[in-house]
Design an enzyme around this catalytic site. Structure first.
Site, PDB file in Angstrom:
ATOM      1  N   THR A  79       4.829 -10.155  14.571  1.00  0.00           N
ATOM      2  CA  THR A  79       3.669 -10.787  13.959  1.00  0.00           C
ATOM      3  C   THR A  79       2.669  -9.681  13.630  1.00  0.00           C
ATOM      4  O   THR A  79       2.485  -8.762  14.421  1.00  0.00           O
ATOM      5  CB  THR A  79       3.009 -11.794  14.927  1.00  0.00           C
ATOM      6  OG1 THR A  79       3.919 -12.867  15.171  1.00  0.00           O
ATOM      7  CG2 THR A  79       1.714 -12.354  14.359  1.00  0.00           C
TER       8      THR A  79
ATOM      9  N   ASP B 104       2.590  -7.384  -4.817  1.00  0.00           N
ATOM     10  CA  ASP B 104       1.622  -7.430  -3.724  1.00  0.00           C
ATOM     11  C   ASP B 104       2.191  -8.370  -2.668  1.00  0.00           C
ATOM     12  O   ASP B 104       2.698  -9.452  -3.000  1.00  0.00           O
ATOM     13  CB  ASP B 104       0.280  -7.957  -4.217  1.00  0.00           C
ATOM     14  CG  ASP B 104      -0.806  -7.853  -3.156  1.00  0.00           C
ATOM     15  OD1 ASP B 104      -0.714  -8.592  -2.160  1.00  0.00           O
ATOM     16  OD2 ASP B 104      -1.739  -7.045  -3.328  1.00  0.00           O
ATOM     17  N   SER B 105       2.131  -7.988  -1.405  1.00  0.00           N
ATOM     18  CA  SER B 105       2.780  -8.793  -0.379  1.00  0.00           C
ATOM     19  C   SER B 105       2.194 -10.195  -0.264  1.00  0.00           C
ATOM     20  O   SER B 105       2.859 -11.120   0.216  1.00  0.00           O
ATOM     21  CB  SER B 105       2.728  -8.090   0.981  1.00  0.00           C
ATOM     22  OG  SER B 105       1.404  -7.962   1.441  1.00  0.00           O
TER      23      SER B 105
ATOM     24  N   THR C 153       2.012  -5.110   4.243  1.00  0.00           N
ATOM     25  CA  THR C 153       1.977  -5.554   5.638  1.00  0.00           C
ATOM     26  C   THR C 153       1.676  -7.034   5.807  1.00  0.00           C
ATOM     27  O   THR C 153       2.084  -7.639   6.801  1.00  0.00           O
ATOM     28  CB  THR C 153       0.939  -4.751   6.440  1.00  0.00           C
ATOM     29  OG1 THR C 153      -0.362  -4.938   5.853  1.00  0.00           O
ATOM     30  CG2 THR C 153       1.283  -3.269   6.453  1.00  0.00           C
ATOM     31  N   ASP C 154       0.960  -7.650   4.859  1.00  0.00           N
ATOM     32  CA  ASP C 154       0.485  -9.016   5.075  1.00  0.00           C
ATOM     33  C   ASP C 154       1.604 -10.012   5.333  1.00  0.00           C
ATOM     34  O   ASP C 154       1.455 -10.922   6.162  1.00  0.00           O
ATOM     35  CB  ASP C 154      -0.356  -9.483   3.881  1.00  0.00           C
ATOM     36  CG  ASP C 154      -1.728  -8.834   3.851  1.00  0.00           C
ATOM     37  OD1 ASP C 154      -2.116  -8.221   4.872  1.00  0.00           O
ATOM     38  OD2 ASP C 154      -2.410  -8.931   2.816  1.00  0.00           O
TER      39      ASP C 154
ATOM     40  N   THR D 112       4.442 -23.015  20.056  1.00  0.00           N
ATOM     41  CA  THR D 112       3.147 -22.789  20.678  1.00  0.00           C
ATOM     42  C   THR D 112       2.236 -21.934  19.798  1.00  0.00           C
ATOM     43  O   THR D 112       2.693 -21.027  19.102  1.00  0.00           O
ATOM     44  CB  THR D 112       3.288 -22.123  22.053  1.00  0.00           C
ATOM     45  OG1 THR D 112       1.983 -21.809  22.568  1.00  0.00           O
ATOM     46  CG2 THR D 112       4.097 -20.846  21.992  1.00  0.00           C
ATOM     47  N   GLN D 113       0.933 -22.223  19.849  1.00  0.00           N
ATOM     48  CA  GLN D 113      -0.046 -21.418  19.128  1.00  0.00           C
ATOM     49  C   GLN D 113      -0.290 -20.072  19.806  1.00  0.00           C
ATOM     50  O   GLN D 113      -0.872 -19.170  19.198  1.00  0.00           O
ATOM     51  CB  GLN D 113      -1.374 -22.177  19.020  1.00  0.00           C
ATOM     52  CG  GLN D 113      -1.285 -23.445  18.185  1.00  0.00           C
ATOM     53  CD  GLN D 113      -2.578 -24.225  18.152  1.00  0.00           C
ATOM     54  OE1 GLN D 113      -3.646 -23.688  18.448  1.00  0.00           O
ATOM     55  NE2 GLN D 113      -2.501 -25.507  17.796  1.00  0.00           N
TER      56      GLN D 113
ATOM     57  N   THR E  87       0.813  -1.218   0.000  1.00  0.00           N
ATOM     58  CA  THR E  87       0.000   0.000   0.000  1.00  0.00           C
ATOM     59  C   THR E  87       0.842   1.261   0.000  1.00  0.00           C
ATOM     60  O   THR E  87       0.503   2.247  -0.666  1.00  0.00           O
ATOM     61  CB  THR E  87      -0.924  -0.003   1.241  1.00  0.00           C
ATOM     62  OG1 THR E  87      -1.772  -1.153   1.179  1.00  0.00           O
ATOM     63  CG2 THR E  87      -1.785   1.247   1.288  1.00  0.00           C
TER      64      THR E  87
END
Length: 351
Positions: free
Chosen positions: A172, A63-64, A95-96, A283-284, A19
């Site tokens: 993240t 595009d990311s 950003t993705d 870990t999640q 963007t």
């Protein structure tokens, strides 16, 4: 901490897409590449500063969502090729997948001694209330920042967004709507930007200044993520672990690294490890660390030969695995050892 910017510090802005690299046509609403618009917004602000900015653009922009390991290699190669001519680098990126790209470059650019700052925006530059201008200008200042001895303040790969500078391989993406799009759940911010930028030198990773920059841009993308969930079947687990050519798996478990205690899961994991597959426990949870053996439900993972990922992010673990497999090939023991060793601040092992 005192801040010093040398006379005419040079910063290279690498436009990859996203963007922030786009401008919206007021009549059609369409987005188009914004290199000249970026220059229009940035150059006047820097006109009275001691920073000389130049731009290098990917053609075409990406595009990311389409970013892949080949693009990471191109980004790392661009930094490597221009390393001697600039004091720092700013990479504009969507950003993705920014956390993946930032993590990958932290492993590809070994012995990095200059800032590489990833940034982007939630709104295109030129749009009212856009966060692009502030993110870009502050990233340039960080990339150019030096201490009293003329050494780079933050000589590592980072992500700057809104008012925080994070180690890239600790980040993240947490939000698709707010300007504070990223977080570093298991490691503090390296700097905070307000009226002044406040750096935290004790948190910054410094490479050995006597070692030259090395480019390690080869990757092996034969990896996968297996996320456990209540009711997961043996057929699903087996299909993932037995995928053709697969070499590494990020096993996303519960809590502190726990998994169902059913016998068949242990058997599948053990058989895969015996066949040469590298499996790392992650870990999640966003915050916290894997503690193998802390609970009964993780003991079988240890017995099966699953490695601990400690507090590493999924993005960092996946890209680190790709980079290590690409560099060391069939030397599985070295790959396993380095996956459990902090290379550039990507994980913390409690003593």
């Amino acid at each position: 901490m005192a801040l010093f910017v040398s006379v005419m510090s040079k910063v290279l802005i690498i436009l990859t897409g996203g963007t922030i690299c786009m401008v919206q046509n007021k009549e059609t609403g369409a987005l188009s590449p914004a290199e000249m618009t970026l220059a229009k917004y940035v150059v006047p602000e820097l006109g009275s500063s001691d920073v000389d900015v130049e731009m290098l653009s990917f053609d075409p922009l990406i595009d990311s969502s389409d970013v892949n390991p080949d693009h990471w290699s191109r980004m790392a190669q661009a930094v490597y090729d221009h390393y001697a001519g600039y004091d720092g680098f700013v990479i504009l990126h969507g950003t993705d997948t920014m956390s993946y790209s930032g993590s990958a470059l932290s492993f590809m650019l070994r012995n990095l001694g200059k800032p590489v700052v990833f940034t982007g925006s939630q709104l295109p530059i030129g749009v009212m209330r856009s966060d692009a201008k502030e993110n870009l200008l502050t990233s340039i200042e960080i990339a150019a920042a030096k201490d009293e001895d003329g050494e780079a303040l933050v000589p590592e790969v980072t992500i700057y967004f809104e008012d925080r500078l994070f180690r890239a391989n600790r980040t993240t993406k947490r939000n698709s709507e707010h300007f504070s799009a990223f977080n570093s759940y298991n490691y503090p911010a390296l700097a905070k930007a307000g009226v002044h930028i406040t750096y935290q030198p004790h948190l910054i990773h410094y490479s050995n200044p006597d070692e030259p920059l090395e480019l390690c841009a080869k990757t092996d993308a034969h990896v996968a993520i297996l996320k456990l969930f209540p009711g997961i079947t043996r057929e699903v687990v087996h299909s993932v672990l037995s995928a053709d050519g697969l070499r590494g798996v990020v096993l996303e478990t519960y809590g502190a690294g726990n998994a169902p205690s059913v016998k068949w899961l242990y058997e599948e994991l053990q058989a895969a490890v015996k066949n040469g597959l590298i499996i790392v426990n992650k870990t999640q949870c966003n915050t916290g660390s894997v503690e193998m053996g802390l609970y009964e439900t993780s003991i079988n993972l240890l017995k099966a030969g699953v490695l601990s990922g400690y507090d590493i992010t999924t993005e960092a673990l996946l890209t680190k695995m790709m980079c290590l497999l690409g560099e060391y090939g069939d030397d599985i023991e070295t790959v396993k050892s380095l996956l459990q060793t902090p290379v550039c601040g990507e994980l913390t092992i409690e003593e």
